[in-house]
Scaffold this motif. Structure first.
Motif, mmCIF file in Angstrom:
data_model
loop_
_atom_site.group_PDB
_atom_site.id
_atom_site.type_symbol
_atom_site.label_atom_id
_atom_site.label_comp_id
_atom_site.label_asym_id
_atom_site.label_seq_id
_atom_site.Cartn_x
_atom_site.Cartn_y
_atom_site.Cartn_z
ATOM 1 N N TYR A 113 -35.115 -10.439 -22.483
ATOM 2 C CA TYR A 113 -33.868 -10.666 -21.756
ATOM 3 C C TYR A 113 -32.940 -11.587 -22.534
ATOM 4 O O TYR A 113 -33.360 -12.315 -23.446
ATOM 5 N N ASP A 114 -31.679 -11.541 -22.156
ATOM 6 C CA ASP A 114 -30.644 -12.370 -22.754
ATOM 7 C C ASP A 114 -30.376 -13.545 -21.825
ATOM 8 O O ASP A 114 -29.815 -13.365 -20.743
ATOM 9 N N PRO A 115 -30.769 -14.763 -22.195
ATOM 10 C CA PRO A 115 -30.620 -15.897 -21.279
ATOM 11 C C PRO A 115 -29.170 -16.278 -20.996
ATOM 12 O O PRO A 115 -28.915 -17.058 -20.078
ATOM 13 N N SER A 116 -28.229 -15.746 -21.770
ATOM 14 C CA SER A 116 -26.819 -15.986 -21.444
ATOM 15 C C SER A 116 -26.375 -15.144 -20.259
ATOM 16 O O SER A 116 -25.328 -15.408 -19.656
ATOM 17 N N LEU A 117 -27.180 -14.143 -19.908
ATOM 18 C CA LEU A 117 -26.868 -13.262 -18.782
ATOM 19 C C LEU A 117 -27.801 -13.477 -17.595
ATOM 20 O O LEU A 117 -27.392 -13.317 -16.438
ATOM 21 N N ILE A 118 -29.043 -13.805 -17.860
ATOM 22 C CA ILE A 118 -30.001 -14.066 -16.785
ATOM 23 C C ILE A 118 -31.054 -15.035 -17.300
ATOM 24 O O ILE A 118 -31.558 -14.893 -18.418
ATOM 25 N N ARG A 119 -31.354 -16.053 -16.509
ATOM 26 C CA ARG A 119 -32.311 -17.078 -16.919
ATOM 27 C C ARG A 119 -33.734 -16.702 -16.506
ATOM 28 O O ARG A 119 -33.950 -15.868 -15.626
ATOM 29 N N TYR A 120 -34.684 -17.398 -17.108
ATOM 30 C CA TYR A 120 -36.092 -17.186 -16.774
ATOM 31 C C TYR A 120 -36.349 -17.429 -15.293
ATOM 32 O O TYR A 120 -37.043 -16.635 -14.635
ATOM 33 N N ASP A 121 -35.814 -18.511 -14.746
ATOM 34 C CA ASP A 121 -36.055 -18.800 -13.333
ATOM 35 C C ASP A 121 -35.438 -17.749 -12.422
ATOM 36 O O ASP A 121 -35.948 -17.481 -11.330
ATOM 37 N N GLU A 122 -34.346 -17.110 -12.861
ATOM 38 C CA GLU A 122 -33.747 -16.034 -12.070
ATOM 39 C C GLU A 122 -34.609 -14.780 -12.108
ATOM 40 O O GLU A 122 -34.697 -14.042 -11.115
ATOM 41 N N LEU A 123 -35.248 -14.536 -13.229
ATOM 42 C CA LEU A 123 -36.221 -13.439 -13.294
ATOM 43 C C LEU A 123 -37.384 -13.693 -12.340
ATOM 44 O O LEU A 123 -37.873 -12.770 -11.674
ATOM 45 N N LEU A 124 -37.835 -14.950 -12.274
ATOM 46 C CA LEU A 124 -38.903 -15.301 -11.349
ATOM 47 C C LEU A 124 -38.504 -15.004 -9.906
ATOM 48 O O LEU A 124 -39.313 -14.483 -9.118
#
Length: 244
Positions: A116-127
């Motif tokens: 994933y691209d963290p500028s578009l979605i963060r790890y915690d948002e994936l969680l």
């Protein structure tokens, strides 16, 4: 408890369901919105209180939540995800095959590696998406019709920061009693190995497969319902056979 040890069960699980549960179970299906077994329904959970600030450049997350077909199918539709690859995590390279993992004795879990691209979605948002719609995180060593340690719920972290954020979110959900039962998802470490080519893009390629219709299509509908701003209409496909 129904248990699947090979791909053949996925092809014929409705027949097994009829043989073991009869018409009473079929009548119960209507009460779970198309889900074949009684599970916690999808929902939009609160955002993570502990977030992860990440450097620019593509990152990876590895989630295990039962059969990898559905988990892959969900994250292939998430904006900011560039690849979702089905595979095995938690065991060794020499047992990273569907036949071996199906024994439940390899230490592997069916898992999905999300790039994933963290500028578009963060790890915690994936969680948040994972816990909201991709699985029932209260189940122990099972999801839907599948049981065994290879179907456990787990987050395979790559570093201490991912572990910190993942554990904090599990604790947050438990304190908030987001589910009727405690979260069973474990935070683990372990290498990831891609699954066989025939497992990749399975949900996208087989939307009318009986297993997909009953167990995985509801997860995608939940993503579209609860995270419309995060949903892409078309999936990001693996396509060719993944590298070994």
């Amino acid at each position: 408890m129904l248990k699947r040890s090979s791909a053949s069960f996925r092809a014929f699980w409705p027949i097994a369901l009829l043989a073991t549960a009869g018409l009473g179970m079929l009548a119960a299906l209507a009460g779970f919105g198309g889900r074949a077994f009684a599970e916690e329904p999808g929902r939009r959970l609160p955002d993570a209180a502990v977030t992860l600030k990440e450097k620019s450049g593509l990152r990876t997350a590895v989630f295990a939540g039962g059969c990898f077909w559905g988990v892959q199918g969900v994250f292939q539709h998430v904006r900011g995800v560039t690849e979702a690859l089905s595979g095995y995590a938690g065991g060794s390279r020499d047992t990273a095959s569907y036949q071996a993992v199906g024994s439940g004795r390899t230490g592997h879990a069916e898992a999905v590696r999300i790039t994933y691209d963290p500028s578009l979605i963060r790890y915690d948002e994936l969680l948040t998406i994972f816990f909201s719609v991709a699985l029932d995180p209260t189940q122990v060593n099972r999801q839907g019709p599948d049981s065994g340690t290879q179907y456990r719920s787990a987050i395979f972290v790559s570093d201490a920061e991912q572990a910190r954020v993942a554990r904090a979110y599990v604790a947050q959900l438990n304190v908030a009693q987001a589910y009727a039962k405690p979260i069973a998802t474990k935070v683990e470490c372990g290498a990831f190995y891609p699954a066989e080519a025939y497992h990749q893009d399975f949900m996208a390629r087989n939307p009318r497969h009986s297993y997909i219709v009953a167990n995985d299509a509801p997860k995608l509908r939940d993503l579209q319902r609860y995270f419309p701003e995060r949903t892409n209409a078309e999936p990001i496909l693996v396509g060719a056979q993944p590298p070994a």
